[in-house]
Design a protein around this motif. Sequence first.
Motif, mmCIF file in Angstrom:
data_model
loop_
_atom_site.group_PDB
_atom_site.id
_atom_site.type_symbol
_atom_site.label_atom_id
_atom_site.label_comp_id
_atom_site.label_asym_id
_atom_site.label_seq_id
_atom_site.Cartn_x
_atom_site.Cartn_y
_atom_site.Cartn_z
ATOM 1 N N GLN A 191 0.812 -1.209 0.000
ATOM 2 C CA GLN A 191 0.000 0.000 0.000
ATOM 3 C C GLN A 191 0.852 1.270 0.000
ATOM 4 N N MET A 237 0.270 4.217 -2.198
ATOM 5 C CA MET A 237 -0.968 4.959 -2.063
ATOM 6 C C MET A 237 -0.988 5.893 -0.854
ATOM 7 N N LYS A 262 -0.843 3.856 -9.208
ATOM 8 C CA LYS A 262 -0.369 3.307 -7.937
ATOM 9 C C LYS A 262 1.143 3.477 -7.833
ATOM 10 N N TRP A 290 -5.122 -6.502 -6.887
ATOM 11 C CA TRP A 290 -3.941 -5.656 -6.735
ATOM 12 C C TRP A 290 -4.227 -4.333 -6.030
ATOM 13 N N ASP A 291 -5.377 -4.211 -5.401
ATOM 14 C CA ASP A 291 -5.737 -2.990 -4.657
ATOM 15 C C ASP A 291 -5.519 -1.727 -5.493
ATOM 16 N N LEU A 292 -6.093 -1.715 -6.664
ATOM 17 C CA LEU A 292 -5.819 -0.613 -7.594
ATOM 18 C C LEU A 292 -6.772 0.561 -7.388
ATOM 19 N N PRO A 293 -6.283 1.771 -7.648
ATOM 20 C CA PRO A 293 -7.114 2.976 -7.529
ATOM 21 C C PRO A 293 -8.023 3.138 -8.752
ATOM 22 N N THR A 295 -7.368 5.465 -2.093
ATOM 23 C CA THR A 295 -6.572 4.774 -1.080
ATOM 24 C C THR A 295 -6.336 3.314 -1.450
ATOM 25 N N GLY A 296 -6.660 2.957 -2.696
ATOM 26 C CA GLY A 296 -6.376 1.592 -3.132
ATOM 27 C C GLY A 296 -7.508 0.624 -2.910
ATOM 28 N N GLN A 297 -8.705 1.153 -2.719
ATOM 29 C CA GLN A 297 -9.873 0.280 -2.561
ATOM 30 C C GLN A 297 -10.748 0.471 -3.804
#
Lengths: 324, 350
Positions: free
Chosen positions: B3, B6, B144, B176-179, B239-241
Amino acid sequence: MVQMTYRDALRQALRDAMAEDDRVFVIGEEVGRYGGAYGVTKGLIEEFGSDRLMDTPISEAAIVGAAVGAAMAGLKPVAELMYVDFIGMTMDQLGNQAAKIRYMFGGQIGVPMVLRTQGGTGRSAGAQHSQSLEAYVLHTPGLRLAMPATVADAYHLLRGALRQPDPVVFIEHKALYTLKEEVDLSAPVPDWGKAAIRRKGDDLVIVTYSRQVHNALKAAEELAARGIEATVIDLRTLNPLDFDTIRAEVERVGRAMVVSEGVMTAGVAAELSARISEECFDFLHDPVVRVAGEDIPISVSVALEAASVPTTALVRETAERLVA
Amino acid sequence: MTQTAMQAAPEATPRPNSDLRALYTQMRRVRTFEERVGELFVRGQSAGSMLHLSIGEESAAVGVCAAMREGDTFTTHHRGHGIFLARGADPNRMMAEIGGKETGYCHGKGGSMHIADMGLGHLGANAIVGGGIPAVVGAGIASKRAGKGDISVAFFGDGAMQQGILYESMNMAALWDLPVLFVCINNQYGMGTRIDQATKGHELHLRARAFGLRGETVDGLDVTEVRETAQDLVDAARTGQPGFLAVDCYRFFGHARMDKSPYRKEEEEALGRQKDPVLHARAALIGAGVTEDELDGVDNDIAREMDAAIDFAVASQEPQLASMFRDVYGPDEPEPEPVRTRIDRVLARE
């Protein structure tokens, strides 16, 4: 004799095939209630019901894949791909599945399906709705390829496609749907895989297919007024390819040009030109010339779109120079 | 991936221009622009008839775009005029592109369905259903890495909900927790197919949740509600969610300019058109004390702005034929050889 359009002839072919054989069904986007994006299947849902005109979600890969499975299971699907440009989304099902199943499985089963679609320029539809992608199909062994230029062929080739043991990609031209001609649907059915000599002349042979047949015939008329007589061959199907007809005419006349709307490089015209050059070498007075689409995407601009594909003027001028 | 990239992201975007008046103005601009696109066609000045109007869907474009900020990127479907306008497009250059003119955003090569502008973060409109969706995964990876808190938003219609590529893309974004934000503008129709004829699963946001995204559905009647729901998802994406938002609305007119929508009943259309986000916002403003005169003034200014866009498009030149070979490859690369040149060489051999 009856006057009908290319669109009507396609619809009549589907209607007759469905009436004759209840295994035949149509599956695709907007084929039922809407009647097809270009109106080919209009009204058929009232005659045959929604079980035989299956409207699908916008899921091209699954439409073609479902047709493959239905064909393997004994039905005769006619899948419709609204634009040939969408073929990329179906290419695995078409190229890796439909085309290879008979061979990979040692001849146990074939995939007798038809994939109807349309391509070409003429509507300012832009880069993703105007392409001529027949070379993708021709480059895949196992797929048959039909591209009707006339109203009668729209009918007979579609009926013929439905009698094939293997998958047939059937590419209509969007600029031909309103073409109107006198046809006799009870006339003897032309042999599947046989080219048609649309005009006979002694000075050069123009080998072409789909909408460019009309361009070539128009150019040939203009050439005749200047004392040049051209043979125009309409291939009708590209696989099977009737090379015997091409060979006989090229050997008789000694000059050939190939006209195709698809892009020039590695296209259908490239294949035809190579084959004529290789096999008719001793009979040729001049190199084979290709008149084909530019090696660029199609623009939405009316002017750029029109200049991206062969025009009657380019076909005529090239023929004049070839014969001179 | 971690993270860390981010963490530079702001906690929440400040909300300037969130007042209804600004949202109303943007929606009216979209509607008037679309009406003028229709006129451009009637006057024979559009390049072709493949013009897909977003009338009735203005709150989706305006509400979500108001939650975005400079630096964010996006892709749209074929019905994307409103989204691009709401992200700051110049109506003159848009109208010129729709007319296939040299002065358009893509020099007349793209048209209505392929309009784009990298300067405004528009990675492109698309004529392939679902075709522009996976690009936001890649843009999300880049954001990211850059760590500036920018997001990438894919706009598409309900038709794309039945395309496999959407699910591959949502899965990667979550993995991948992408924005990234996926926005489905659910106007109830994919061409002539109503959504209940295309799927049995109508709670579209649940599909996204199944992949681990945040998923919401909002009624598009109220643009403020769309904006607020979008803002929550946009802030989370920073925030990557990654998230998914379905905006329910109604496509007031046919699929494209030639489609008179014979596949749906007039009563249904009349009912659907009651769900008018522009009129709804206008009524709310009047309820809050804004006068009809003031709003008419806003509307009239917009009408003049969009009339000028038509004039600009009509007065603009067609692209030069030689430009046909430009931009197939990079600027320093040789252009493809014209067919005529190749024919000349063949015939010159004699």
